[in-house]
Design an enzyme around this catalytic site. Structure first.
Site, PDB file in Angstrom:
ATOM      1  N   GLU A  34     -11.086  44.132  75.037  1.00  0.00           N
ATOM      2  CA  GLU A  34     -10.806  43.283  74.276  1.00  0.00           C
ATOM      3  C   GLU A  34      -9.366  43.431  73.257  1.00  0.00           C
ATOM      4  OE1 GLU A  34     -13.993  44.431  72.065  1.00  0.00           O
ATOM      5  OE2 GLU A  34     -15.873  43.281  73.116  1.00  0.00           O
ATOM      6  N   GLU A  61     -19.455  44.280  79.405  1.00  0.00           N
ATOM      7  CA  GLU A  61     -20.001  44.836  78.433  1.00  0.00           C
ATOM      8  C   GLU A  61     -21.233  43.954  77.771  1.00  0.00           C
ATOM      9  OE1 GLU A  61     -18.129  46.387  74.843  1.00  0.00           O
ATOM     10  OE2 GLU A  61     -16.373  47.698  76.278  1.00  0.00           O
TER      11      GLU A  61
HETATM   12  C1  NOJ Z   1     -16.786  46.412  72.247  1.00  0.00           C
HETATM   13  C2  NOJ Z   1     -16.299  47.213  73.097  1.00  0.00           C
HETATM   14  O1  NOJ Z   1     -15.369  47.350  73.711  1.00  0.00           O
HETATM   15  C3  NOJ Z   1     -16.657  49.050  72.680  1.00  0.00           C
HETATM   16  O2  NOJ Z   1     -15.787  49.491  72.556  1.00  0.00           O
HETATM   17  C4  NOJ Z   1     -17.756  48.857  71.308  1.00  0.00           C
HETATM   18  O3  NOJ Z   1     -18.582  50.053  71.507  1.00  0.00           O
HETATM   19  C5  NOJ Z   1     -18.819  47.900  71.952  1.00  0.00           C
HETATM   20  N1  NOJ Z   1     -18.185  47.075  71.755  1.00  0.00           N
HETATM   21  C6  NOJ Z   1     -19.744  47.801  70.590  1.00  0.00           C
HETATM   22  O4  NOJ Z   1     -19.170  47.975  69.248  1.00  0.00           O
END
Ligand code: NOJ
Length: 450
Positions: A168, A356
């Protein structure tokens, strides 16, 4: 088995975590502070003053956590490597004890038949690099990410076959240096903020090159991004076209650049003197082909066709639009499908991974010691249906990582938000598989949406 929703091909089913969010052991074995340690220590930055100092204490409980993953039937596990454990000074002399932890983790995963998928950078930048160069404000940080990733690849990629360069870019640049809501919490003027985002992309480029050059055996390399995905308000050709245009435009300074290796001239013209500084060599690194592209999907965005120069209009979700325990995770029964489809159709990615997907829920343990997270279970089912649709239509989804394996430090929300399929009691560090975790085990076993 439910034949109708069986996946027509094998999918690699896994769960994801990140070092700062689960490891704890912030002072163990020579690890130096990262920017999140410093950010958490600033009053008012993180809810309840929480930090990752102890987190899930995974650093000390790694073997039992891997055993739990095996019991759940996970086929793959996505974790990240903490840069300040490996290079406490950001660069220079590596710390063998830091590497040792990841060596043991990888071996333990393989012993249990779980594929390790490794992320090189999931936001825990050594604090020394913020102090030395202003962190991602400098291209030096991007170069050093390359050195760190090359070193890790050299030592772990005899066994790790799939590597994410960065997680990200949008969050560790835009949220962190333009909007100031994540570590290091800076609100920079436009030109500098644009430069930071460019430098984040460049970090991916250097890491990609260094992993390729240093991995002792064949390795697949990609990135994962919380790409803004617009769904058509409904699926007619004009709205589908609108959603495509909206998605391409929204990702003008990250995914579109990684995929193409150049900035949209309209962006450069719009920014004028505020455009980032870059050269051809850098753009070559940034645009170098990846082996897979990852999508982290949480938000739910809609677009519709419009009679305006852009040809589309965003359709906002209402205040009452169904969401989960954090405002940015909304119900979106088609968002994952459209994410996969846009990755293929807009940017030509032909190996797509869900890096994710998951939700925060208000989980509680009942008096029988169970956590019956029906909301998360239904959300997962809905995203698996989406994945099923994408695969059935021939879109190239190959792996799926649920966020997250276990409850953990949710950045500015601290421990108040739970994303795990495994409940963590932060007082005792006891782990309990939730209903969603049991559901997922069945999905994995059958390779079908159940
Ligand atoms: C994206 C992130 O990569 C992760 O670290 C985070 O906990 C999740 N989203 C949920 O917000």
């Amino acid at each position: 088995m439910n034949q109708f929703y069986a996946f027509p091909k094998p999918i690699t089913w896994g769960a994801a975590t990140a070092s700062y969010q689960i490891e704890g052991a912030a002072h163990a074995d020579g690890r130096s502070p990262c920017i999140w340690d410093a950010f958490c220590a600033q009053p008012g930055r993180v809810l309840n003053g929480d930090s990752g100092i102890i987190a899930c204490d995974h650093y000390h409980r790694m073997e039992e956590d891997v055993k739990l993953m095996a019991d759940m039937g996970l086929q793959a596990y996505r974790f990240s490597v903490a840069w300040p454990r490996i290079f406490p000074d950001g660069d220079g002399r590596p710390n063998p004890k830091g590497l040792d932890f990841y060596n043991r983790l990888v071996d333990c995963l393989l012993r249990h038949g779980i594929e390790p998928w490794m992320t090189m950078y999931h936001w825990d930048l050594p604090q020394v690099l913020l102090e030395r160069f202003g962190g991602w404000q400098s291209k030096e940080t991007a170069k050093l990410l390359g050195d760190f990733a090359g070193y890790v690849a050299q030592h772990l990629c005899d066994r790790v076959k799939n590597v994410f360069t960065v997680n990200e870019i949008f969050c560790f640049t835009e949220y962190s240096y333009r909007l100031g809501v994540q570590a290091p919490g800076l609100v920079l003027p436009r030109k500098q903020a644009n430069q930071v985002t460019h430098n984040g992309c460049l970090g991916h480029g250097y890491a990609l090159q260094a992993i390729r050059q240093n991995a002792p055996s064949d390795v697949k390399i990609g990135f994962t991004e919380n790409t803004a995905i617009y769904q058509p308000i409904w699926e007619t050709p004009e709205h589908i076209e609108a959603a495509r245009k909206a998605t391409k435009a929204a990702n003008y300074n990250i995914v579109d650049v990684l995929a193409n290796g150049f900035y949209d001239p309209a962006f450069l013209a719009r920014e004028g003197a505020d455009a980032p500084e870059f050269n051809d060599e850098e753009m070559k690194l940034i645009g170098a082909p990846v082996d897979f592209a990852g999508l982290n999907i949480y938000d739910c965005l809609y677009a519709e066709a419009a009679d305006n120069p852009e040809g589309y209009r965003m359709v906002p979700t209402t205040e009452a639009y169904p969401k989960f325990d954090v405002p940015f995770v909304k119900v979106g029964p088609q968002k994952l499908y459209w994410g996969i489809r846009h990755y293929k159709e807009l940017w030509g990615y032909d190996n797509i991974v869900i890096g994710e997907s998951g939700v925060a829920c208000d989980d509680h343990m009942n008096t029988d010691g169970e956590v019956l997270d029906t909301d998360r279970t239904m959300y997962l089912r809905s995203t698996f249906m989406d994945a099923h649709r994408a695969v059935s239509e021939g879109y190239p989804l190959n792996a799926f990582f649920v966020w997250s394996l276990m409850d953990n430090f949710e950045w500015v929300y601290g421990y108040s938000k739970r994303f795990g399929m495994v409940y963590v009691n932060y007082t005792t560090q006891e782990r309990t598989v939730k209903l969603s975790g049991k559901y997922y085990s069945n999905v994995i076993r059958e390779n079908a949406v159940l």
